[in-house]
Write a protein that holds these residues in place. Sequence first.
Motif: not given
Length: 555
Positions: A5-6, A85-90, A103-110, A133-137
Motif C-alpha cells: 500500500h502506498r 524531511g524527504p518522502d521515505t519508503e517504509v 512471515i505472514v504479511a508484508k508491505g510498504s508505504t511512503i 511479531w512485527f518490525r518496520f524497515s
Amino acid sequence: MTSRHRSSDPAGALNSRAPRRRTVVKAAAATAVLAAPLAAALPARAAEAPAFLHGVASGDPLPDGILLWTRVTPGSQAIPGSGLGPDTEVSWTVAKDKAFTTIVAKGSTIATAASDHTVKADIRGLQPATDYWFRFSAGGTDSPVARTRTTPAADASVAGLRFGVVSCANWEAGYFSAYRHLAARNDLDAWLHLGDYIYEYKSGEYGTRGTVVRPHAPANEILTLADYRTRHGRYKTDPDLQALHHKAPVVAIWDDHEFADNSWSGGAVNHTEGAEGAWTDRQTAAKQAYFEWMPVRPAIAGTTYRRLRFGKLADLALLDLRSFRSQQASTASGSVDDPDRTITGRAQLDWLKSGLKSSDTTWRLVGNSVMISPFAVGSLSADLLKPLAKLLGLPQEGIALNTDQWDGYTDDRRELLAHLRSNAIRNTVFLTGDIHMAWANDVPVDAGTYPLSPSAATEFVVTSMTSDNLDDIVKVPEGVVSAVASPVIRAANRHVHWVDTDRHGYGVLDITADRAQMDYYVLSDRTNPNATSSWARSYRTRSGTQTVERTYDPV
C-alpha cells in the motif's frame, strides 16, 4: 498474505485538575526543542540515515487483524512537528515467530512530512487469538521487533482475558514506571489507556507538587498542529512507554488533556478564544496529531468511540466523552439535570445503548474516560474540599460537585442506567481514569436511596500514573489524606467500596466467565525512573451480581 500500500497520508490525517494557565505563550520555536537530542540519537554511521527513534506500536486488535504504527525519522531535520524531511519508503513485516522465519504479511508505504512521517499499516488475514511479531524497515535500517496479539474469534469460548489499565500520564510529573512493570508481566492480551496519554500544559505549570521532574517539549502550551505533534513525539521517546508498546497492543481513548483541560465540544477551561486562536482549529490539530501518532482505528472519522469483541467472553465499548459534550455546568451554562445537556451526544448514547442490549457476551466492558458513579463531595471539610476542587478543576468556593464527569450530565446517566435495568442487561463494567484516584464502585440507579436502590453496573477506576493526586496538592506525606478522606467519602457515597486518594499506579483487569477482577498496583516513587511496583488491593464483581466485593489475592 502479502499486501502493498502506498499513500501520501498513511496515518489518516483527520480534519483541572491542574491550575489554570493565564499566560499566553507564542509557539514560534515549537519544532526546535527536540532537534539536538534527536539528531544526537541518529546513527553515527550516517547522520541522514533513517531511524526509528519513537519505537513501534500496535493497537485495536481484531480476530483477523491488527493496526501497526511507527514513526520514521529520515534525517536530523525531520523532527516531530517540523514539517521537514524527504518522502521515505517504509516497509513492514509480520511473522509468527520472533526470528521472522515464518512471515505472514508484508508491505510498504511512503512516510511523508504531511503525516509527520508517521506510518500505519492495517494488517488483515491473520489468525485469531494468536501472537505475532512485527518490525518496520527503511533505508536499510530495521525498527525494534515487537509482539502483538489478535483477539479470539467472535464465536470462540474464551477461558480468560487479562488487560493492563492506565490513565493520566503527565511527563513533567515523573517517570512512566507503570508502563515498564506492565511490560514485564508477559501475560497481557492488550492494555487499555483510558485518556490523558499526553498533557497540553506549558513546561513548569503542572509537575510533581510544583516541581518539574523532566521538561516538556515544546516548552510552551501546545496550541498548533506542530505543537501537538512535538508533544506526542516527546512522549514516545520514553523507554518504558516504548517497552509496553513493544509487548502488547494498546486500546486507547482520549480525554481532555489530549486537547486542553476540561474540554467540551465548543471549547475548554484551558483555552482562551482569540488569544490562543480558534478552538475549532486547536481541536482539529489535536485530533490530527492524535490519529497520526496513536495506533487507533476510528470507526467514525474524528472520534474514538468504537467497539471491540473478545470471543464470547467480553466486548468492549470505547467512548468519546469530549467531542460531543455540552459545556460543563455552572451558573452561566445551566443545571447538571438539564435534559438538553449531554456528555455523549445523542448518536453515541444510542449506539452505546444498542450495543449493550444486543451484546451476547458474558461481560460488557465500557472504556469510560470520566467517572460515571455519583460522587457527593459536600460532606468533606473545607481543608479537603478546596484541594479536591483544585484537583478536579472546580471553583474552590461554591459548587461541591465534579461537573466534568457524569455527575454534570445526569440526564444521560439516568437514561443509560435505566436502559440497563429495564432490559435486564447484566455484567456491565465501566473502566475509568481521569480522577487521579483509585476507586471500586457499584453504580446505583439512585444514589440517594442506595443500597435500597439497585446497582445497575460496577465501575473500576484506576489512579493516575504520574499526575498529582490529593496528597500531592495538599503537599503532605502519601497516605495522610486518604486516611482522612476515604472514610468520609465512603460514608457519603455508600456505593463506594474503596477509594485511595493518594497513590500513583495502574491496574490489571482479569476476566473469567465467573468474575471480573481488578488488581490495583502502586508505585514506590513516580520521580524515580527505577520505581518499584507493589500490589495494593483487589476487587471483583461476580457474574450476575452488579456489585463489587473485595478479594484478597491478585491474579
